[in-house]
Scaffold this motif. Sequence first.
Motif, PDB file in Angstrom:
ATOM      1  N   HIS A  76       0.859  -1.183   0.000  1.00 14.22           N
ATOM      2  CA  HIS A  76       0.000   0.000   0.000  1.00 14.22           C
ATOM      3  C   HIS A  76       0.896   1.234   0.000  1.00 14.22           C
ATOM      4  O   HIS A  76       1.890   1.288   0.723  1.00 14.22           O
ATOM      5  N   PRO A  77       0.567   2.251  -0.799  1.00 14.65           N
ATOM      6  CA  PRO A  77       1.464   3.410  -0.915  1.00 14.65           C
ATOM      7  C   PRO A  77       1.438   4.345   0.285  1.00 14.65           C
ATOM      8  O   PRO A  77       2.305   5.210   0.416  1.00 14.65           O
ATOM      9  N   SER A  78       0.437   4.198   1.172  1.00 15.94           N
ATOM     10  CA  SER A  78       0.339   5.122   2.302  1.00 15.94           C
ATOM     11  C   SER A  78      -0.390   4.433   3.450  1.00 15.94           C
ATOM     12  O   SER A  78      -0.554   3.213   3.441  1.00 15.94           O
ATOM     13  N   SER A  79      -0.819   5.197   4.416  1.00 15.43           N
ATOM     14  CA  SER A  79      -1.615   4.645   5.510  1.00 15.43           C
ATOM     15  C   SER A  79      -3.074   4.565   5.072  1.00 15.43           C
ATOM     16  O   SER A  79      -3.471   5.145   4.059  1.00 15.43           O
ATOM     17  N   LEU A  80      -3.889   3.842   5.853  1.00 17.19           N
ATOM     18  CA  LEU A  80      -5.299   3.714   5.504  1.00 17.19           C
ATOM     19  C   LEU A  80      -6.039   5.029   5.740  1.00 17.19           C
ATOM     20  O   LEU A  80      -5.820   5.702   6.748  1.00 17.19           O
ATOM     21  N   ALA A  81      -6.929   5.367   4.831  1.00 16.76           N
ATOM     22  CA  ALA A  81      -7.773   6.545   5.009  1.00 16.76           C
ATOM     23  C   ALA A  81      -8.838   6.250   6.062  1.00 16.76           C
ATOM     24  O   ALA A  81      -9.192   5.082   6.301  1.00 16.76           O
ATOM     25  N   VAL A  82      -9.357   7.282   6.683  1.00 18.85           N
ATOM     26  CA  VAL A  82     -10.365   7.106   7.728  1.00 18.85           C
ATOM     27  C   VAL A  82     -11.602   6.392   7.183  1.00 18.85           C
ATOM     28  O   VAL A  82     -12.236   5.608   7.894  1.00 18.85           O
ATOM     29  N   ASP A  83     -11.940   6.620   5.927  1.00 20.06           N
ATOM     30  CA  ASP A  83     -13.122   5.997   5.337  1.00 20.06           C
ATOM     31  C   ASP A  83     -12.787   4.760   4.507  1.00 20.06           C
ATOM     32  O   ASP A  83     -13.516   4.413   3.583  1.00 20.06           O
ATOM     33  N   PHE A  84     -11.697   4.055   4.891  1.00 14.30           N
ATOM     34  CA  PHE A  84     -11.250   2.910   4.085  1.00 14.30           C
ATOM     35  C   PHE A  84     -12.290   1.804   4.003  1.00 14.30           C
ATOM     36  O   PHE A  84     -12.358   1.081   3.006  1.00 14.30           O
ATOM     37  N   VAL A  85     -13.115   1.646   5.028  1.00 14.54           N
ATOM     38  CA  VAL A  85     -14.131   0.580   5.013  1.00 14.54           C
ATOM     39  C   VAL A  85     -15.139   0.839   3.898  1.00 14.54           C
ATOM     40  O   VAL A  85     -15.478  -0.069   3.127  1.00 14.54           O
ATOM     41  N   LEU A  86     -15.606   2.056   3.785  1.00 20.53           N
ATOM     42  CA  LEU A  86     -16.581   2.398   2.752  1.00 20.53           C
ATOM     43  C   LEU A  86     -15.947   2.474   1.367  1.00 20.53           C
ATOM     44  O   LEU A  86     -16.581   2.154   0.354  1.00 20.53           O
ATOM     45  N   MET A  87     -14.683   2.876   1.302  1.00 19.00           N
ATOM     46  CA  MET A  87     -14.005   3.065   0.017  1.00 19.00           C
ATOM     47  C   MET A  87     -13.752   1.772  -0.737  1.00 19.00           C
ATOM     48  O   MET A  87     -13.668   1.772  -1.968  1.00 19.00           O
ATOM     49  N   GLU A  88     -13.640   0.669  -0.020  1.00 19.25           N
ATOM     50  CA  GLU A  88     -13.297  -0.598  -0.673  1.00 19.25           C
ATOM     51  C   GLU A  88     -14.300  -0.984  -1.748  1.00 19.25           C
ATOM     52  O   GLU A  88     -13.944  -1.590  -2.767  1.00 19.25           O
ATOM     53  N   ALA A  89     -15.569  -0.638  -1.544  1.00 22.45           N
ATOM     54  CA  ALA A  89     -16.625  -1.032  -2.480  1.00 22.45           C
ATOM     55  C   ALA A  89     -16.366  -0.547  -3.901  1.00 22.45           C
ATOM     56  O   ALA A  89     -16.642  -1.263  -4.869  1.00 22.45           O
TER      57      ALA A  89
END
Length: 263
Positions: A76-89
Amino acid sequence: MDIVAQTHQIQMQSHYIHAHSWQSGAVDLSLTPIVLMHDSLGCIELWRDFPARLAIQTRRPVFAYDRLGFGLSAKHPSSLAVDFVLMEANSTFKSVLEYFEIHNFVILGHSVGGGMAAAIAAAYPDRCQGLITIAAQYEVEELTLSGIREAKAGFQQAGQLERLAKYHPEKAQWVLDAWTETWLAPVFKDWNLKTALPQVRCPTLVIHGELDEYGSVRQAQQIFEGVKGAAELQILEGLHHMPHKEQPELVVALITEFLENIA
């Protein structure tokens, strides 16, 4: 029963995703396939024989992938975004559907993968035919945070990070931080599935261990109550955060029964 398991590498614009598929000898290709979403420290290999069991018992094709930064997928190029759960879709998951030419699907997720599964069901209301969550979190609660703090301390012991590296080569520290530092961050404390669940219209099966150390039974009840489609809640007595590993026969049987009325 014979099972055909295949490994796939999905090339995206700037990285690649490691994926796997399972199909039993008795597969019914008219049935909607199952896509699996792994947990915070998970990957394809850590599902063990659960996907094969599902493929055999449900007679459906089963697919899983390592999310970006996990398992054998690219770093992964960076850390996880705060909304990573929703973004995966609408990011990697979308590419996985396109690669395997999957239209309709059943989505199944464990732990944070369960939250992602719910978000995916909400994002694809016309294509998702069934949602299954196992030990999923609806929101950040103190039990979740205390369990993560304890696990984080445990990983300070000699050899623990090396054990994680067995499944996430060269990415173990990132994987650990992506779990602990994301969930423990003050900015993440208000995360929840409140806006996603009302968009879930498909049948839903919520499975939760009575003694889950990372989420109370209330987490499962909130998911069960929050979706708009028909829902079933299974609180498994005496089980913890890994019911599909603690009692795989029971969990697979519950899922198979739930899917009987889903084409």
